[in-house]
Design a protein around this motif. Structure first.
Motif, PDB file in Angstrom:
ATOM      1  N   ALA A  93      48.640  46.296  38.888  1.00 46.28           N
ATOM      2  CA  ALA A  93      47.242  46.234  38.608  1.00 46.28           C
ATOM      3  C   ALA A  93      46.960  48.044  38.638  1.00 46.28           C
ATOM      4  O   ALA A  93      47.373  48.694  39.524  1.00 46.28           O
ATOM      5  N   ALA A 114      41.729  47.988  36.254  1.00 42.25           N
ATOM      6  CA  ALA A 114      41.288  46.785  36.986  1.00 42.25           C
ATOM      7  C   ALA A 114      40.130  46.944  38.001  1.00 42.25           C
ATOM      8  O   ALA A 114      39.764  46.096  38.480  1.00 42.25           O
ATOM      9  N   LEU A 118      46.691  43.414  29.818  1.00 41.67           N
ATOM     10  CA  LEU A 118      45.472  43.084  30.068  1.00 41.67           C
ATOM     11  C   LEU A 118      44.330  44.440  29.971  1.00 41.67           C
ATOM     12  O   LEU A 118      45.278  45.420  30.816  1.00 41.67           O
ATOM     13  N   CYS A 152      47.644  45.040  34.377  1.00 43.62           N
ATOM     14  CA  CYS A 152      46.317  45.043  34.338  1.00 43.62           C
ATOM     15  C   CYS A 152      45.878  46.480  34.263  1.00 43.62           C
ATOM     16  O   CYS A 152      45.699  46.899  35.394  1.00 43.62           O
ATOM     17  N   LEU A 176      41.801  34.355  34.993  1.00 40.96           N
ATOM     18  CA  LEU A 176      43.140  35.103  34.963  1.00 40.96           C
ATOM     19  C   LEU A 176      44.259  34.193  35.153  1.00 40.96           C
ATOM     20  O   LEU A 176      45.220  34.129  34.788  1.00 40.96           O
ATOM     21  N   VAL A 197      39.575  41.551  29.142  1.00 38.94           N
ATOM     22  CA  VAL A 197      39.226  40.715  30.451  1.00 38.94           C
ATOM     23  C   VAL A 197      37.751  40.862  30.407  1.00 38.94           C
ATOM     24  O   VAL A 197      37.138  41.839  31.193  1.00 38.94           O
ATOM     25  N   TYR A 224      37.318  44.663  37.002  1.00 39.92           N
ATOM     26  CA  TYR A 224      37.602  43.184  37.363  1.00 39.92           C
ATOM     27  C   TYR A 224      36.617  42.773  38.395  1.00 39.92           C
ATOM     28  O   TYR A 224      36.341  43.193  39.252  1.00 39.92           O
TER      29      TYR A 224
END
Length: 204
Positions: free
Chosen positions: A111, A87, A36, A84, A65, A59, A90
Motif C-alpha cells: 500500500a 491508499a 489498484l 494499492c 477489497l 477503488v 481508502y
C-alpha cells in the motif's frame, strides 16, 4: 508468509513510481496480482509524475477489497499480491479488508499513500494502515520546499492562496476545482512545503 506493507511519503517522493515498479517486477516474475488506485491524476490508472502509467482498478468507497481478491482466486486459481496506490483515500473498513487479504488469502499487499492531508492531519486510511501494517516504510526520496529544506507538508492552494479548511478530498494537480470560494469555482493546486513555511502559509 504474506505481509501488509505501507509505504508513505509526501507528494513527489516517488510513491506511484515505486508502486508501478513493484507491480511490473512481480507480474514479470509470473505472479498473479492486481493494481489498484483511487483518485489518481489519471482516471482508472496509476500514473507517475515521470510519465509512466498503467491501467488500474478504481477503488470506490463501496468496493469490498477482500471479496475482490477472493473472486480473483475463484476465477484464476491464485492471487499473490495487491499493489494499492493512493491508499490514504481508502475507507478504514477497506484497510481492514486488505489485512484480511494478507491473513486469510495469504497474498502480499503493498500500500502506498500520503501521511497527512492539507490540514496536517492523518488521513483516515493512513491512520488505519499505520495501526495494521506489518511494515511501515518511509520513502527516502526527499521532496523539497522552495527554501530547499525537506518538504513535510502538502499545502492546498485555492486560487494561489494557502487554505487550512475545506473538503478533505479535492483532487488538484490536474486543474481541480472547488466550489464555495467567493461563489465560484476556484482553482485548486498543491505545493510541498517544510513545516515552518506550511505554518506561515509562505510560498516564496
Amino acid at each position: 508468509m504474506a505481509e501488509l506493507i505501507f509505504y508513505f511519503g509526501t507528494m513527489g517522493s516517488g510513491k506511484s513510481t515505486l508502486a508501478l515498479q513493484i507491480h511490473h517486477n512481480l507480474a514479470n516474475s509470473g505472479q498473479n496480482g492486481l493494481l489498484l488506485t483511487q483518485l489518481d491524476r489519471a482516471a482508472s490508472a496509476v500514473s507517475s509524475r515521470l510519465g509512466v502509467s498503467e491501467p488500474a482498478i478504481e477503488v470506490h468507497p463501496g468496493l469490498d477489497l477482500y471479496r475482490l481478491a477472493d473472486d480473483v482466486i475463484a476465477e484464476h486459481g491464485s492471487l499473490e499480491y495487491l499493489v494499492c496506490d493512493e491508499a490514504q483515500f481508502y475507507r478504514p473498513a477497506q484497510i481492514d479488508q486488505l489485512a484480511e487479504v494478507v491473513d486469510l488469502l495469504d497474498a502480499d499487499v503493498y500500500a502506498f499513500g500520503l501521511l497527512t492531508d492539507f490540514r496536517g492531519r492523518l488521513f483516515e486510511g493512513t491512520s488505519r494502515l499505520l495501526e495494521l501494517a506489518d511494515q511501515r516504510q518511509e520513502l527516502q526520496v526527499e521532496a523539497r520546499c522552495w527554501c530547499t529544506r525537506r518538504a513535510t507538508h502538502n499545502a492546498r492552494l485555492v486560487d494561489g492562496k494557502q487554505v487550512y479548511e475545506g473538503e478533505i478530498v479535492v483532487v488538484g494537480d490536474t486543474g481541480g476545482h472547488e466550489e464555495g470560494f467567493e461563489g465560484a469555482d476556484a482553482e485548486v493546486t498543491y505545493e510541498l512545503l517544510c513545516r515552518r513555511h506550511w505554518n506561515q502559509a509562505r510560498l516564496t
